[in-house]
Design an enzyme around this catalytic site. Structure first.
Site, mmCIF file in Angstrom:
data_model
loop_
_atom_site.group_PDB
_atom_site.id
_atom_site.type_symbol
_atom_site.label_atom_id
_atom_site.label_comp_id
_atom_site.label_asym_id
_atom_site.label_seq_id
_atom_site.Cartn_x
_atom_site.Cartn_y
_atom_site.Cartn_z
ATOM 1 N N ASN A 8 -46.597 10.888 -10.339
ATOM 2 C CA ASN A 8 -45.761 11.408 -9.253
ATOM 3 C C ASN A 8 -44.334 10.912 -9.489
ATOM 4 O OD1 ASN A 8 -44.564 12.171 -6.881
ATOM 5 N ND2 ASN A 8 -45.732 10.784 -5.565
ATOM 6 N N TRP A 9 -43.520 11.788 -10.070
ATOM 7 C CA TRP A 9 -42.148 11.371 -10.408
ATOM 8 C C TRP A 9 -41.251 11.267 -9.181
ATOM 9 C CZ3 TRP A 9 -40.439 14.616 -15.318
ATOM 10 C CH2 TRP A 9 -41.223 14.246 -16.406
ATOM 11 N N LYS A 10 -41.734 11.782 -8.045
ATOM 12 C CA LYS A 10 -40.918 11.799 -6.813
ATOM 13 C C LYS A 10 -39.585 12.494 -7.098
ATOM 14 C CE LYS A 10 -43.533 7.933 -5.122
ATOM 15 N NZ LYS A 10 -43.624 6.750 -4.288
ATOM 16 N N HIS A 91 -48.264 13.447 1.039
ATOM 17 C CA HIS A 91 -47.829 12.100 0.634
ATOM 18 C C HIS A 91 -47.210 11.391 1.843
ATOM 19 C CE1 HIS A 91 -45.711 8.859 -1.356
ATOM 20 N NE2 HIS A 91 -46.498 9.070 -2.388
ATOM 21 N N GLU A 151 -54.354 6.133 -0.645
ATOM 22 C CA GLU A 151 -53.073 5.506 -0.967
ATOM 23 C C GLU A 151 -52.505 4.825 0.278
ATOM 24 O OE1 GLU A 151 -50.104 6.903 -4.012
ATOM 25 O OE2 GLU A 151 -49.291 7.814 -2.231
ATOM 26 N N SER A 200 -48.748 1.139 -6.224
ATOM 27 C CA SER A 200 -48.421 0.060 -7.164
ATOM 28 C C SER A 200 -49.394 -0.031 -8.339
ATOM 29 C CB SER A 200 -48.349 -1.294 -6.448
ATOM 30 O OG SER A 200 -47.296 -1.316 -5.516
ATOM 31 N N GLY A 220 -46.759 6.275 -9.182
ATOM 32 C CA GLY A 220 -45.366 6.594 -8.879
ATOM 33 C C GLY A 220 -44.427 5.926 -9.868
HETATM 34 P P1 PGA Z 1 -46.107 3.726 -6.678
HETATM 35 O O1 PGA Z 1 -46.143 5.138 -5.904
HETATM 36 O O2 PGA Z 1 -47.027 3.858 -7.846
HETATM 37 O O3 PGA Z 1 -44.650 3.570 -7.072
HETATM 38 O O4 PGA Z 1 -46.557 2.711 -5.707
HETATM 39 C C1 PGA Z 1 -47.335 5.825 -5.727
HETATM 40 C C2 PGA Z 1 -47.081 7.022 -4.865
HETATM 41 O O5 PGA Z 1 -46.216 6.942 -3.978
HETATM 42 O O6 PGA Z 1 -47.726 8.076 -5.048
#
Ligand code: PGA
Length: 239
Positions: A8-10, A91, A151, A200, A220
């Site tokens: 998930n590159w956001k 999300h 999550e 994380s 992420g």
């Molecule tokens: P993160 O994000 O791996 O940076 O905690 C995961 C997500 O928000 O899908």
């Protein structure tokens, strides 16, 4: 079932060259690994990445109608026609920043299934009721096509003081979800329905989440660093 690793590159990176370079290096390094990898870039990079890569490409959201007067929205049909395979839905960042509701997430998941996209539905730390509602809203065949990402919001790396969930505790949540699936639809559907972990995840802890029974991870921050992400994917293959 092969582990499913979803990047998930956001809202990153800020230009298409970086997006292309990241996707290409990940693809090249992961060739031949016995896992499923889906890269979910921002919408604007999808048309550029899809024809040039042979990894699965997903989106980070979509609308619940296939076309019409919905300014600014992107439909599941558009994504499907481009060649996307998966769509992340619900999300916690969207639920928090854009007030997305459980009903919206359900409608989006239905619209994805209708067109043949795989919804990746994020379920947060207090979402037991929401998960139960999802089980009521879909039949066995539909539910087994949905990927559920457990999550917890506080575990997302960009949250202040975030740290990954304790894998043993996460296991109890995942097992509870599997039990709920089994009592609603039977054991076979429960086994077929993928539950992955997000929050994380990195190359150090991925193995622990897969060992306790998660069938993949939603990644992420660690997915933006090509070396780290490749190392994580290789660990996932060995777990
Ligand atoms: P993160 O994000 O791996 O940076 O905690 C995961 C997500 O928000 O899908």
């Amino acid at each position: 079932m092969k582990p499913l690793i979803i990047a998930n590159w956001k809202m990153n990176p800020s230009n298409s060259k970086e997006a292309f370079d990241l996707a290409l290096s990940v693809q090249n390094e992961l060739k031949g690994l016995n896992i499923e990898v889906v890269l979910c870039p921002p919408f604007v990079y999808v048309p550029q990445l899809l024809p040039s890569l042979n990894v699965f490409i997903g989106a980070q959201d979509c609308f619940w109608e296939q076309e019409g007067p919905y300014t600014g929205e992107i439909s599941p049909a558009m994504l499907k026609n481009l060649g996307c395979s998966h769509v992340i839905l619900g999300h916690s960042e969207r639920r928090r920043n854009l007030k997305e509701t459980a009903e919206m997430v359900q409608s989006k998941a239905k619209a994805c299934l209708e067109i043949g996209l795989i919804p990746v539905v994020c379920i947060g730390q207090s979402a037991e009721k929401e998960f139960q509602d999802m089980l009521q809203a879909f039949d066995a065949q539909e539910i087994s096509k949905i990927v559920f990402a457990y999550e917890p919001e506080w575990a997302i790396s960009t949250q202040k003081g975030a740290k990954s969930e304790d894998p043993e505790h996460a296991r109890t949540i995942m097992e509870g979800m599997k039990e709920a699936l089994a009592s609603a639809f039977g054991k076979e559907t429960a086994e077929k329905t993928r539950i992955i972990y997000g929050g994380s995840v990195n190359q150090e802890n991925i193995g622990k989440f897969l060992k306790v029974g998660f069938q993949g991870a939603l990644v992420g921050a660690a997915s933006l660093d090509n070396k780290g992400f490749v190392a994580l994917a290789k660990k996932a293959e060995l777990a």
